[in-house]
Design a protein around this motif. Structure first.
Motif, short mmCIF file in Angstrom:
data_model
loop_
_atom_site.label_atom_id
_atom_site.label_comp_id
_atom_site.label_asym_id
_atom_site.label_seq_id
_atom_site.Cartn_x
_atom_site.Cartn_y
_atom_site.Cartn_z
N SER A 3 33.38 -3.66 61.50
CA SER A 3 32.82 -4.95 61.07
C SER A 3 31.47 -4.60 60.13
CB SER A 3 32.26 -5.76 62.49
OG SER A 3 31.50 -4.56 63.10
N VAL A 4 31.08 -5.58 59.41
CA VAL A 4 29.93 -5.33 58.38
C VAL A 4 28.74 -5.64 59.29
CG1 VAL A 4 28.90 -6.29 56.34
CG2 VAL A 4 31.40 -5.99 56.53
N ASP A 50 27.51 -0.93 54.57
CA ASP A 50 29.05 -1.35 54.87
C ASP A 50 29.63 -2.14 53.78
OD1 ASP A 50 29.10 0.06 57.55
OD2 ASP A 50 27.78 -1.71 58.04
N LEU A 51 28.67 -2.93 53.13
CA LEU A 51 29.34 -4.00 51.84
C LEU A 51 27.96 -4.01 51.15
CD1 LEU A 51 31.26 -7.30 52.40
CD2 LEU A 51 29.34 -7.29 51.04
N GLY A 124 35.46 -8.00 55.88
CA GLY A 124 35.12 -7.12 57.15
C GLY A 124 36.20 -7.12 58.07
#
Length: 422
Positions: A3-4, A50-51, A124
């Protein structure tokens, strides 16, 4: 796919940064923002996203190149990359998968908010289907002709720089590489992703960094607006580097032009070697001619003193004077180190001293007043001038002062307004 949690937003528009930061933090994400590609590269040293949302059109490092850097960097290789741009209508790049996972158009904020949060949830969670070769929101943006023209001009300039033989580097105000042309990458032997964001002159070999640093110090310190470092050795290449400071409004950068002069330097060195060989050969020839003339002059002088006929003695003395004049010319050539030209004033002084010494007349003085500027003449011309002056001065000593009258023989050099030397 995990997950983000951490999100990086890169955009040079402060309004967009504030909007994105607000909606993402309200949704519980840890957010960092950067207003340029260089700022983003500095952030990932302490914050692993993460993003990342990345604008395409930015100063210094543009969005596409920044995405490529993220893909190559071990810290961000697994980061989800989402393009967030306003040029989707003018530059509909649907092959963005080479550098990004999704492409969102900058639509009105109320709609953009939903698109951004949906993209985070989908990507995600591993749902990439809605974003394959699709610019989300492109149906809501309008084509702008001026933007298309500017993008065309940028692409055209990229093509021109890509074909240029000289390499081009652009540095930020704090000397970080923000652009590198293909030729610059080739000259330095590095991929563009290895160059961008690196400090200058660290991209150059250690043996030339100090010299480059001095040149850059003068530019960034305001001492000069341009500079140059000639013939720097770069492994098997020889490169000349030029600097120039460039300022647009409040944006300042430094352009560096890298010119590979390896072949030019090699050709020049070959020519210099040939010229040195020629000079040594000419000096040897002059040396031998001088020795031969010296021998002939000595023989003429000895025979002039031995013959009983006054006419023969005068003829031998005249010949001795002419040979001595040519001997002095070659002495001048040999002693001065010049192989083809002689300084005229020095030659005239030698001739006058020689004639005066030959006659030993105390009632006559031979003088020469040199000109204000040195005058050099070729070997052929100097021989002709020397023989003429020798004849004139010799005749003056013989016939101009009968009954040992006192007098002066003067030889001067003048330069006419049209440059002719008399």
């Amino acid at each position: 796919m995990p997950s983000v949690k951490n999100i990086l937003v890169v955009d040079n528009n402060p309004i967009v940064l504030e909007f994105m930061s607000t909606i993402l933090e309200e949704s519980g994400y840890s957010v960092r923002t950067a207003d340029s590609g260089l700022a983003a590269l500095s952030i990932i040293g302490e914050f692993t996203p993460d993003l990342a949302f990345v604008d395409l059109i930015m100063p210094e490092i543009d969005g596409r190149r920044l995405c490529s850097l993220f893909r190559r960097d071990l810290r961000t290789r697994k980061c989800i990359i989402v393009v967030l741009s306003a040029i989707g209508a003018e530059d509909p790049d649907r092959e963005f998968a080479a550098y990004a996972d999704a492409y969102l158009a900058k639509v009105p904020f109320r709609i953009l908010r939903e698109n951004v949060l949906a993209a985070i949830r989908d990507l995600g969670g591993g749902n990439t289907a809605p974003y394959d070769q699709t610019i989300v929101g492109s149906d809501m943006i309008h084509h702008r002709e001026i933007t298309k023209e500017l993008l065309f001009a940028k692409k055209h300039m990229d093509v021109v720089l890509g074909m240029a033989h000289d390499g081009v580097l652009e540095l930020s105000g704090d000397r970080l590489v923000t652009y590198a042309s293909p030729s610059a990458c080739e000259i330095l032997g590095m991929h563009i992703d290895e160059l961008l964001g690196r400090p200058m002159p660290d991209v150059f070999p250690t043996n030339v960094r100090e010299q480059l640093s001095r040149g850059l110090d003068e530019i960034t310190g305001g001492v000069k607006t341009s500079g140059r470092c000639d013939e720097l050795p770069l492994d098997s290449r020889i490169v000349t580097v030029s600097f120039r400071s460039v300022t647009f409004d409040d944006y300042t950068s430094i352009l560096m032009i890298l010119r590979d002069v390896t072949e030019l330097v090699r050709d020049r060195r070959r020519v210099e070697s040939l010229l040195n060989d020629k000079t040594r050969l000419l000096r040897e020839i002059h040396h031998r001619v001088k020795n031969n003339l010296n021998a002939v002059s000595g023989l003429l002088y000895l025979h002039a003193g031995r013959v009983e006929s006054p006419e023969a003695s005068r003829a031998l003395n005249d010949a001795h004077g002419r040979v001595t004049t040519m001997l002095r010319i070659y002495e001048r050539l040999f002693d001065s180190g010049r192989s083809e030209h002689i300084e005229l004033s020095a030659l005239l002084r030698d001739i006058l001293d020689g004639v005066s010494g030959t006659f030993g007349a105390k009632n006559v003085r031979a003088v020469h007043t040199p000109s204000a500027h040195s005058t050099f003449v070729s070997t052929d011309v100097s021989v002709a001038i020397g023989l003429i002056v020798n004849e004139l001065v010799t005749n003056a000593y013989k016939y101009a002062f009968p009954d040992r009258r006192e007098g002066t023989v003067s030889v001067d050099i003048t330069r006419r307004p049209d440059g002719v030397v008399c």
